[in-house]
Each structure stands twice: as structure tokens, then as C-alpha cells.
Design an enzyme around this catalytic site. Structure first.
Site, short mmCIF file in Angstrom:
data_model
loop_
_atom_site.label_atom_id
_atom_site.label_comp_id
_atom_site.label_asym_id
_atom_site.label_seq_id
_atom_site.Cartn_x
_atom_site.Cartn_y
_atom_site.Cartn_z
CD GLU A 1 -3.01 -1.21 2.12
OE1 GLU A 1 -2.99 -0.33 3.01
OE2 GLU A 1 -3.88 -2.09 2.08
CE LYS B 1 -10.69 -3.35 3.09
NZ LYS B 1 -9.92 -4.48 3.66
#
EC number: 4.2.1.11
Length: 427
Positions: free
Chosen positions: A204, A336
Site C-alpha cells: 500500500e 470495501k
């Protein structure tokens, strides 16, 4: 009206070099939509099923089956539908799949079509995507949760906690928040280099050094914040994602980097110690996805003081969120899109959270693409928080850049909420 004329899916690659689904949607009016679907590394067992090929190619991670589902089943069934009717399109997808966990069509196939339809609708209507999703009241730019130090499943190091994040709560606006976050990120790189530590990055975009402890990670971040002249706990708060389901085995939480095996009560004590010594305002997945009893204790301990975010616990699923609400467990939900598989179901989860005093944090996945859809989703829903990695790697920065563009479009009417995002905390 703008009728769907053709839907086509192909296999592309995500930020980890794994196959994923790209969908293109064409309409009779000429309006066009696309989507590139993300995937996770630390996935909850209750998430909607991601359809993979399971063959030798790409170690079984190919998505030809999912693409075929779009090209041979979904597309032909949706041709002729009005692309501006998002809920009808998503309902058709759910009926066509016919399962609770999307195992027939695959959440990756369904989500690609759902997202592409939303984009085509926005193009046809001549409106920004965030307004199509949320209406004219969509005006809140989110606080970024920047994951600047990676551990767990997102990095090849010995750090147990998966994400250490900064939140620029006292920024004047979103651009100012980005400046603060970027300056801290680069300061952290220099701090780590000065200590002879690795500055390679994880999935990330955050740094992923080997460290002696989770506390050491927090110490380095505090040092970086102060080096650029910001005040931890006043201008910048911290957030962590323990991804505790990945640590849980045999009724204990195994922190291999620190050589500890802890009970749920001991994990809660660990968080209490961290909260007392560092300006942490948000803890995500502090306990395992099915440790409801432990979550209840943790909520009683921190309710009103710390944002307790359910990711694997809730998986963007209204049924699991409803249980959490009824049992007074957690006070926030991570959102999500690919955990549930359609835009409509995602919006329903956010609305349910909001009605019951839970905050929503719009989130990326560790396996991302350059598709910035979640930036529009964050503004559309006035969620107030977005989690999309460090300000490095274009798969992460694409979302931040889209938010900058949106903030310019909304100049004079947008707001940056700061601590107001934590409306259910006593802060």
C-alpha cells in the site's frame, strides 16, 4: 434513457501483478463506462466470493472465468437495460447470480459491471460521478488515513500490526491535508534511512522495515510528524489496522514479531497501552472477525473514546452490520466495494451505518488498480474518511489526485470535516 448495448470484460493486472477484471460498458447513446476491480490480501472469510480460475496459469489466480461470466452471461442479460437505473441493474445482477456470497458469477465480475454502469450513467447525465452516486448534497472531502508504515500481510517484514496510519485532522482543506501527509511521509523516509533501516515499500505504498516492536513503528512516525513541525495529537492523529483475523489461531492472537501469544483480553490491554501512550484515534480489526465476545468487551472499553472499525467483522454486509448494531459492537464500518459486489449494496451499508451512529471509512484494497472510483464514493456519501494507502505508488495516488480534482470542482461549497468526522466520539 440510455440503454446498455454491450458489456465486455478482459483480464488485466493489479498493483501486485495479479490478474484482475476490467469491464467496459457501451450504451446506445454513446455513453461509456469502465471499471478495474481491486482485490485484497488479508480477506475476511465472510466476504463475497472472488471468482478465480484455479488453474496452473498465474498460480491459479487467473480471472478468465470471471471475464467469461461477464461476456457470456451478465452482458447478454443486461443489454437493453437503462444504465441510469443503478438499483435495477444491481438487482438484476443479484438475481442472475442467485447465491448469498456471489459464488456463481463472482463478486469481481459483478462489481466490474456495477461500477462501469455507474460511470456510464454519469457520462450520459453529464454529471460528476459523485453526484450521480450521492446527489447534490455530496460535498464533504474526506480525511485521508495514510498508511505510511506497512506490516502484516502487506509487507515482507516482522511487524505484526498491518497498518500504521496518519490522519491530518487539523488541515484547512483537502489539499492542505495532502501536503501534511506527504511531508510526514518523506520525513519518515529520512528518519528510517538515518537509522539504517529499509525504505522499501509494501503493498500500500508505506515503508516496510524490520522493527523491534509495534511501538517502535509508532515512535518513528511520531518523530517524523515532529520533524516537519506538526503536533501529534493536535494536528495529526494516528490510526492502526491490526488485521487481527490474520493473527488469530487456536483461540490466541500470535504476534510473531514480538514473540507473544495473547488472549482477547490481553489484546485489549495491549491497545489500552498504545492508546495511553500515543495519539491513536482509530483501531481497525482489533480482534478476529468472529470473536464477537471479544469485540463486545473492546467496545465497552473504548466506546466514545476510540473509533473501532469493523472490516473483516462486517465485510460491508448489512446483515453482519445489523448484528453489530443490535449487540452494540464497534462504532464504525470499513467500506470495501468488492467485499459485497455491487454499488447498491455498498450504499445500503453506508446508509445503515449512518442511521445508527456508526461512521464509515471508504477503503481501497491492497491489490489496487488506477481506478479512482472510491474517491468519488467518499465524497458522494459524505463519509468524511478515506483509506487509500500512502502518498506513493500511482495505484494509491490516483485516488488522492481524483479527490484534489473534486475539491476544485466543489470550491466554495465543499467542507473538510477534521475532527467532525468522529461525530460519535467524545472529542
Amino acid at each position: 434513457m440510455s440503454m446498455i448495448e454491450e458489456i465486455y470484460a478482459r483480464e488485466i493486472f493489479d498493483s501486485r501483478g495479479n490478474p484482475t477484471v476490467e469491464v467496459e460498458l457501451y450504451t446506445e447513446s454513446g455513453a461509456y463506462g469502465f471499471a478495474r476491480v481491486p482485490s485484497g490480501a488479508s480477506t475476511g472469510v465472510h466476504e463475497a466470493l472472488e471468482l478465480r480460475d484455479g488453474e496452473d496459469r498465474f498460480g491459479g489466480k487467473g480471472v478468465r472465468k470471471a471475464c467469461s461470466k461477464v461476456n457470456e452471461e451478465i452482458g447478454p442479460n443486461l443489454v437493453g437495460m437503462d444504465v441510469t437505473f443503478q438499483s435495477a441493474i444491481d438487482r438484476a445482477l443479484l438475481e442472475l447470480d442467485g447465491t448469498d456470497n456471489k459464488e456463481n458469477l463472482g463478486a469481481n465480475a459483478m462489481l466490474g459491471v456495477s461500477l462501469a454502469a455507474a460511470r456510464a450513467s454519469a457520462e450520459f447525465l453529464g454529471l460528476p460521478l459523485y453526484q450521480v452516486l450521492g446527489g447534490v448534497s455530496s460535498s464533504t472531502l474526506p480525511i485521508p488515513q495514510m498508511n505510511i508504515l506497512n506490516g502484516g500481510e502487506h509487507a515482507d517484514n516482522n511487524v505484526d500490526i498491518q497498518e500504521f496510519m496518519i490522519m491530518p485532522i487539523r488541515a484547512n482543506n483537502f489539499q492542505h491535508a495532502m501536503r501534511m501527509g506527504v511531508e510526514i511521509f518523506h520525513a519518515l523516509k529520512n528518519v528510517l534511512k538515518d537509522e539504517g533501516l529499509s525504505t522499501s515499500v509494501g503493498d500500500e505504498g508505506g515503508f516496510a522495515p524490520d522493527l523491534k516492536s509495534n511501538k517502535e513503528a509508532l515512535e518513528y512516525i511520531i518523530t517524523a510528524i515532529e520533524k516537519v513541525g506538526y503536533k501529534p495529537g493536535e494536528q495529526v492523529m494516528l490510526a492502526i489496522d491490526a488485521a487481527a483475523s490474520e493473527l488469530y489461531q487456536g483461540d490466541k492472537y500470535h504476534l510473531e514479531g514480538e514473540g507473544k501469544s495473547l488472549t482477547a483480553d490481553e489484546m485489549i490491554d495491549l491497545y489500552q497501552d498504545l492508546v495511553e501512550n500515543y495519539p491513536i484515534i482509530s483501531i481497525e480489526d482489533g480482534l478476529s472477525e468472529d470473536d464477537w465476545e471479544g469485540w463486545k468487551k473492546m467496545t465497552e472499553k473504548f466506546q466514545g473514546k476510540i473509533q473501532l472499525v469493523g472490516d473483516d467483522l462486517f465485510v460491508t454486509n448489512t446483515d453482519r452490520l445489523t448484528r453489530g448494531i443490535k449487540e452494540d459492537i464497534a462504532n464504525s464500518i470499513l467500506i470495501k466495494l468488492n467485499q459485497i459486489g455491487t454499488v447498491t449494496e455498498t450504499l445500503e451499508a453506508i446508509e445503515l451505518a449512518k442511521k445508527n451512529g456508526y461512521t464509515s471509512v471508504i477503503s481501497h484494497r491492497s491489490g489496487e488498480t488506477d481506478d479512482p472510483f472510491i474517491a468519488d464514493l467518499a465524497v458522494a456519501t459524505n463519509a468524511g474518511q478515506i483509506k487509500t494507502g500512502a502518498p506513493s505508488r500511482m495505484d494509491r495516488v490516483a485516488k488522492y489526485n481524483q479527490l484534489i480534482r473534486i475539491s476544485e470542482e466543489l470550491y466554495g461549497v465543499s467542507r473538510y470535516p477534521g475532527m467532525g468526522s468522529f461525530y460519535n466520539l467524545e472529542v
